[in-house]
Design an enzyme around this catalytic site. Structure first.
Site, PDB file in Angstrom:
ATOM      1  N   ASP A   1      51.027  61.548  73.425  1.00 53.49           N
ATOM      2  CA  ASP A   1      50.527  60.439  74.244  1.00 53.49           C
ATOM      3  C   ASP A   1      49.838  59.374  73.376  1.00 53.49           C
ATOM      4  O   ASP A   1      49.287  59.691  72.315  1.00 53.49           O
ATOM      5  CB  ASP A   1      49.534  60.992  75.286  1.00 53.49           C
ATOM      6  CG  ASP A   1      49.314  60.013  76.428  1.00 53.49           C
ATOM      7  OD1 ASP A   1      50.103  59.067  76.570  1.00 53.49           O
ATOM      8  OD2 ASP A   1      48.341  60.200  77.176  1.00 53.49           O
ATOM      9  N   GLY A   2      49.875  58.137  73.866  1.00 55.40           N
ATOM     10  CA  GLY A   2      49.136  57.060  73.208  1.00 55.40           C
ATOM     11  C   GLY A   2      50.010  56.021  72.529  1.00 55.40           C
ATOM     12  O   GLY A   2      49.489  55.092  71.889  1.00 55.40           O
TER      13      GLY A   2
ATOM     14  N   HIS B   1      56.565  53.418  70.819  1.00 58.39           N
ATOM     15  CA  HIS B   1      57.477  54.571  70.903  1.00 58.39           C
ATOM     16  C   HIS B   1      58.285  54.722  69.612  1.00 58.39           C
ATOM     17  O   HIS B   1      58.542  55.823  69.151  1.00 58.39           O
ATOM     18  CB  HIS B   1      58.422  54.402  72.095  1.00 58.39           C
ATOM     19  CG  HIS B   1      57.715  54.415  73.423  1.00 58.39           C
ATOM     20  ND1 HIS B   1      56.775  55.366  73.751  1.00 58.39           N
ATOM     21  CD2 HIS B   1      57.802  53.594  74.502  1.00 58.39           C
ATOM     22  CE1 HIS B   1      56.327  55.129  74.981  1.00 58.39           C
ATOM     23  NE2 HIS B   1      56.935  54.055  75.446  1.00 58.39           N
TER      24      HIS B   1
ATOM     25  N   LEU C   1      63.265  76.961  62.205  1.00 60.45           N
ATOM     26  CA  LEU C   1      62.350  76.367  63.196  1.00 60.45           C
ATOM     27  C   LEU C   1      63.191  75.908  64.378  1.00 60.45           C
ATOM     28  O   LEU C   1      64.272  75.337  64.188  1.00 60.45           O
ATOM     29  CB  LEU C   1      61.615  75.163  62.575  1.00 60.45           C
ATOM     30  CG  LEU C   1      60.919  74.180  63.527  1.00 60.45           C
ATOM     31  CD1 LEU C   1      59.728  74.859  64.217  1.00 60.45           C
ATOM     32  CD2 LEU C   1      60.417  72.945  62.756  1.00 60.45           C
TER      33      LEU C   1
ATOM     34  N   GLU D   1      46.265  78.187  74.185  1.00 54.23           N
ATOM     35  CA  GLU D   1      45.053  77.497  73.762  1.00 54.23           C
ATOM     36  C   GLU D   1      45.339  75.996  73.814  1.00 54.23           C
ATOM     37  O   GLU D   1      46.464  75.570  73.522  1.00 54.23           O
ATOM     38  CB  GLU D   1      44.694  77.895  72.320  1.00 54.23           C
ATOM     39  CG  GLU D   1      44.385  79.363  72.148  1.00 54.23           C
ATOM     40  CD  GLU D   1      43.066  79.763  72.803  1.00 54.23           C
ATOM     41  OE1 GLU D   1      42.141  78.938  72.835  1.00 54.23           O
ATOM     42  OE2 GLU D   1      42.974  80.913  73.282  1.00 54.23           O
TER      43      GLU D   1
HETATM   44  C1  FPP Z   1      53.550  58.694  75.874  1.00 50.55           C
HETATM   45  O1  FPP Z   1      52.937  57.506  75.410  1.00 50.55           O
HETATM   46  C2  FPP Z   1      54.840  58.897  75.246  1.00 50.55           C
HETATM   47  C3  FPP Z   1      56.041  58.890  75.912  1.00 50.55           C
HETATM   48  C4  FPP Z   1      56.167  58.629  77.340  1.00 50.55           C
HETATM   49  C5  FPP Z   1      57.306  59.109  75.218  1.00 50.55           C
HETATM   50  C6  FPP Z   1      57.281  59.893  73.950  1.00 50.55           C
HETATM   51  C7  FPP Z   1      58.289  59.340  73.058  1.00 50.55           C
HETATM   52  C8  FPP Z   1      58.221  59.314  71.707  1.00 50.55           C
HETATM   53  C9  FPP Z   1      57.175  59.971  70.933  1.00 50.55           C
HETATM   54  C10 FPP Z   1      59.220  58.534  70.925  1.00 50.55           C
HETATM   55  C11 FPP Z   1      60.606  58.976  71.107  1.00 50.55           C
HETATM   56  C12 FPP Z   1      60.835  60.320  70.562  1.00 50.55           C
HETATM   57  C13 FPP Z   1      62.039  60.768  70.184  1.00 50.55           C
HETATM   58  C14 FPP Z   1      62.185  62.157  69.725  1.00 50.55           C
HETATM   59  C15 FPP Z   1      63.224  59.917  70.204  1.00 50.55           C
HETATM   60  P1  FPP Z   1      52.497  56.422  76.475  1.00 50.55           P
HETATM   61  O2  FPP Z   1      53.571  55.386  76.545  1.00 50.55           O
HETATM   62  O3  FPP Z   1      52.170  57.079  77.776  1.00 50.55           O
HETATM   63  O4  FPP Z   1      51.216  55.828  75.820  1.00 50.55           O
HETATM   64  P2  FPP Z   1      49.963  55.207  76.595  1.00 50.55           P
HETATM   65  O5  FPP Z   1      49.318  56.335  77.349  1.00 50.55           O
HETATM   66  O6  FPP Z   1      49.103  54.724  75.480  1.00 50.55           O
HETATM   67  O7  FPP Z   1      50.475  54.106  77.463  1.00 50.55           O
END
Ligand code: FPP
Length: 233
Positions: free
Chosen positions: A18-19, A35, A129, A200
């Site tokens: 997240d973030g 992203h 892995l 955990e």
């Molecule tokens: C949350 O951040 C993240 C997501 C919804 C998507 C996760 C995707 C990736 C890490 C990149 C793509 C990965 C691959 C493997 C192709 P958020 O958008 O909710 O952040 P915020 O809370 O700061 O708005």
């Protein structure tokens, strides 16, 4: 720091990444740039997990709730998946990484789900892995899907935990020992609800694009100091 064969290394780590959006906003960038940066973090963390000796890594990549986002962001995430599957798989294969997908991936786009199945097939004999990308994943939906599977098989009750567990998306993957959430929120957001009964938790304020090998090491060290009792006094 912990190394391979260290008993303090969790066998299975799950991560809520997240973030990304806030990371981008802080820099005046579009959310999709967060992203994109997050995708690079995935590569670093897979590498580090491999080096530490973690055996299973589950990454919450797109939740069933993420459909509520703007169409452009959803399409951008889809595009990143395409890029990831095209450009990063070979490196993971060379490390002996087995790649799996968990969730209602067929509804994420037929081109991506087809590609995902090919990648699963290509890497299925790797053993160093296992990385599970949770895509269009929801913990409640997983349980509902398992129950519907039971119904369609006309399994007679009463059922046991093992019978239900066997119908989860990746039943052969052991329950997560450690769940990490970046980005400062203190909740599980529908991630691995069934599987995390005895996991955990580790929360950090760091945004996912800023998470790195040293931060993963910190989380593992924190985990290694905990005493897991599974409900026993
Ligand atoms: C949350 O951040 C993240 C997501 C919804 C998507 C996760 C995707 C990736 C890490 C990149 C793509 C990965 C691959 C493997 C192709 P958020 O958008 O909710 O952040 P915020 O809370 O700061 O708005």
């Amino acid at each position: 720091m912990a190394g391979k064969d260290d008993k303090n290394v969790p066998r299975h780590v799950g991560i809520i990444m997240d973030g990304n959006g806030r990371w981008a906003k802080k820099r005046g960038l579009a959310r999709i740039m967060g992203h994109r940066a997050g995708m690079e973090t995935v590569e670093e963390i897979v590498d580090r997990a491999y080096n530490i000796g973690i055996k299973h890594l589950s990454l919450y990549s797109f939740s069933t709730e993420n459909w509520k986002r703007m169409p452009a962001e959803i399409e951008g995430l889809r595009e990143l998946f395409r890029i990831y599957l095209m450009s990063k798989v070979e490196k993971m294969y060379a490390r002996g990484v087995k790649i799996r997908f968990s969730g209602r991936i067929d509804a994420f786009g037929s081109d991506i789900s087809k590609h995902a199945r090919n990648v699963e097939e290509y890497t299925k004999n790797n053993t160093n892995l296992e990385v599970v990308f949770c895509v269009n994943y929801g913990g409640r939906q997983e349980i509902v899907d398992a129950v519907n599977k039971l119904l369609s098989e006309r399994v007679e009750g009463p059922i046991t935990e093992d019978v239900l567990r066997d119908r989860m998306y990746v039943p052969d993957v052991p329950d997560p020992d450690l769940l990490i959430r970046t980005g400062g929120e203190l909740r599980m957001s529908n991630f691995l609800l069934w599987e995390s009964a005895y996991s955990e938790y580790y929360f950090t304020d760091i945004y996912w694009p800023d998470f790195n090998s040293a931060e993963l090491d910190k989380a593992i060290l924190d985990y290694s100091r905990r005493e897991r009792r599974y409900g026993v006094a």
